[in-house]
Design an enzyme around this catalytic site. Structure first.
Site, PDB file in Angstrom:
ATOM      1  N   ASP A 140    -105.459  39.350 -15.023  1.00 43.47           N
ATOM      2  CA  ASP A 140    -104.177  38.910 -15.571  1.00 43.47           C
ATOM      3  C   ASP A 140    -104.074  37.386 -15.610  1.00 43.47           C
ATOM      4  OD1 ASP A 140    -101.964  40.152 -16.849  1.00 43.47           O
ATOM      5  OD2 ASP A 140    -100.653  39.383 -15.272  1.00 43.47           O
TER       6      ASP A 140
ATOM      7  N   GLU B  77     -96.313  29.937 -13.517  1.00 42.40           N
ATOM      8  CA  GLU B  77     -97.007  31.214 -13.323  1.00 42.40           C
ATOM      9  C   GLU B  77     -98.500  31.007 -13.070  1.00 42.40           C
ATOM     10  OE1 GLU B  77     -95.232  34.475 -15.316  1.00 42.40           O
ATOM     11  OE2 GLU B  77     -97.163  35.155 -16.088  1.00 42.40           O
TER      12      GLU B  77
ATOM     13  N   GLU C  47     -93.422  40.941 -22.543  1.00 37.40           N
ATOM     14  CA  GLU C  47     -92.682  40.593 -21.324  1.00 37.40           C
ATOM     15  C   GLU C  47     -91.944  41.806 -20.763  1.00 37.40           C
ATOM     16  OE1 GLU C  47     -93.785  38.063 -20.134  1.00 37.40           O
ATOM     17  OE2 GLU C  47     -92.900  36.181 -20.814  1.00 37.40           O
TER      18      GLU C  47
ATOM     19  N   GLU D   3    -101.242  47.372 -23.383  1.00 32.88           N
ATOM     20  CA  GLU D   3    -100.779  47.331 -21.987  1.00 32.88           C
ATOM     21  C   GLU D   3    -101.331  48.523 -21.207  1.00 32.88           C
ATOM     22  OE1 GLU D   3     -99.125  45.044 -20.259  1.00 32.88           O
ATOM     23  OE2 GLU D   3     -98.747  43.672 -21.919  1.00 32.88           O
TER      24      GLU D   3
HETATM   25  C1  HMH Z   1    -101.249  42.175 -19.525  1.00 34.39           C
HETATM   26  N1  HMH Z   1     -98.897  41.823 -20.041  1.00 34.39           N
HETATM   27  C2  HMH Z   1     -99.967  41.447 -19.331  1.00 34.39           C
HETATM   28  N2  HMH Z   1     -99.897  40.424 -18.463  1.00 34.39           N
HETATM   29  C3  HMH Z   1     -98.737  39.757 -18.295  1.00 34.39           C
HETATM   30  N3  HMH Z   1     -98.699  38.729 -17.395  1.00 34.39           N
HETATM   31  C4  HMH Z   1     -97.588  40.130 -19.023  1.00 34.39           C
HETATM   32  C5  HMH Z   1     -97.721  41.184 -19.903  1.00 34.39           C
HETATM   33  C6  HMH Z   1     -96.252  39.449 -18.850  1.00 34.39           C
HETATM   34  O1  HMH Z   1     -96.303  38.108 -19.015  1.00 34.39           O
END
Ligand code: HMH
Length: 220
Positions: free
Chosen positions: A47, A87, A139, A209
């Site tokens: 991520d 972040e 988001e 996702e």
């Molecule tokens: C895969 N989807 C993914 N990572 C993230 N950080 C977000 C959404 C949200 O920002």
């Protein structure tokens, strides 16, 4: 409210897939405390790489916004860019805490597939309507997924609460709702074929996702 909300109608129409993205066994296992920590670390490092690509994507949404006659959404999107800076620092901190070396991580296939999708928004031909809808959807999947992990009755391990709060907080929910209002307003004034493309992008985000959670869960 939900009245006349195009995005809310899509969430209902594609409810099954929306649930597969936001109640995936990976995040549900965070909530019930059975999460495999090596899977969590895999998610964390993948991520981080995703978010680095996401910065460029959000910048492309901001650019499309600035080219609109009415660019009153600029502040909201700019706030999104700014919070991604925080972040990235969070990811570096969190990785250090878990003993994950971010410098040695390569993106796995589902992550690369998501990168390619995000990069496609660099094309000026892709409309602001489709881009802002995609931004909202990305988001919102995280907001809903991690929000569930801190809802009543959770058994989320204490060391994962920080992660869940990042996307599950009331503030992040308000931010997602601002994006949803923007998307709905733009879609209400968009031609039918654009609305169709935006709905397809919404579905594509849900697929990507789900693939991302699957990639994070897999023991291979
Ligand atoms: C895969 N989807 C993914 N990572 C993230 N950080 C977000 C959404 C949200 O920002």
């Amino acid at each position: 409210g939900v009245e006349g909300s195009t995005t809310a109608a899509w969430m209902e129409r594609h409810q099954q897939m929306y649930e597969r993205a936001t109640r995936h066994p990976f995040t549900v296992s965070i909530r019930d405390g059975t999460i495999d920590l090596s899977a969590f670390k895999r998610w964390l490092s993948q991520d981080y790489l995703f978010v680095r690509e996401f910065v460029a994507f959000v910048a492309s949404v901001l650019l499309k916004c600035c080219k609109q006659e009415d660019n009153s959404d600029m502040e909201t999107i700019l706030g999104g860019v700014a919070s991604l800076s925080d972040e990235l620092s969070w990811f570096k901190n969190e990785a250090a805490r878990w003993g994950v070396d971010l410098a040695s991580i390569s993106p796995l296939e589902s992550n690369l597939e998501y990168h390619r999708f995000l990069q496609s928004f660099n094309e000026p031909e892709i409309s602001y309507a489709v881009a802002i809808t995609t931004f909202w959807a990305i988001e919102t999947v995280y907001q809903d997924s991690f929000g569930f992990c801190i809802e009543e009755g959770n058994k989320t391990p204490p060391e994962l609460l920080g992660t869940c709060q990042r996307w599950g907080s009331a503030d992040f929910k308000l931010y997602c709702q601002s994006l949803q209002r923007i998307a709905d307003r733009i879609l209400a004034n968009a031609p039918a074929d654009t609305v169709k493309s935006a709905e397809e992008a919404f579905i594509r985000v849900l697929e990507l996702e789900i693939g991302f959670w699957e990639m994070s869960s897999s023991r291979s």
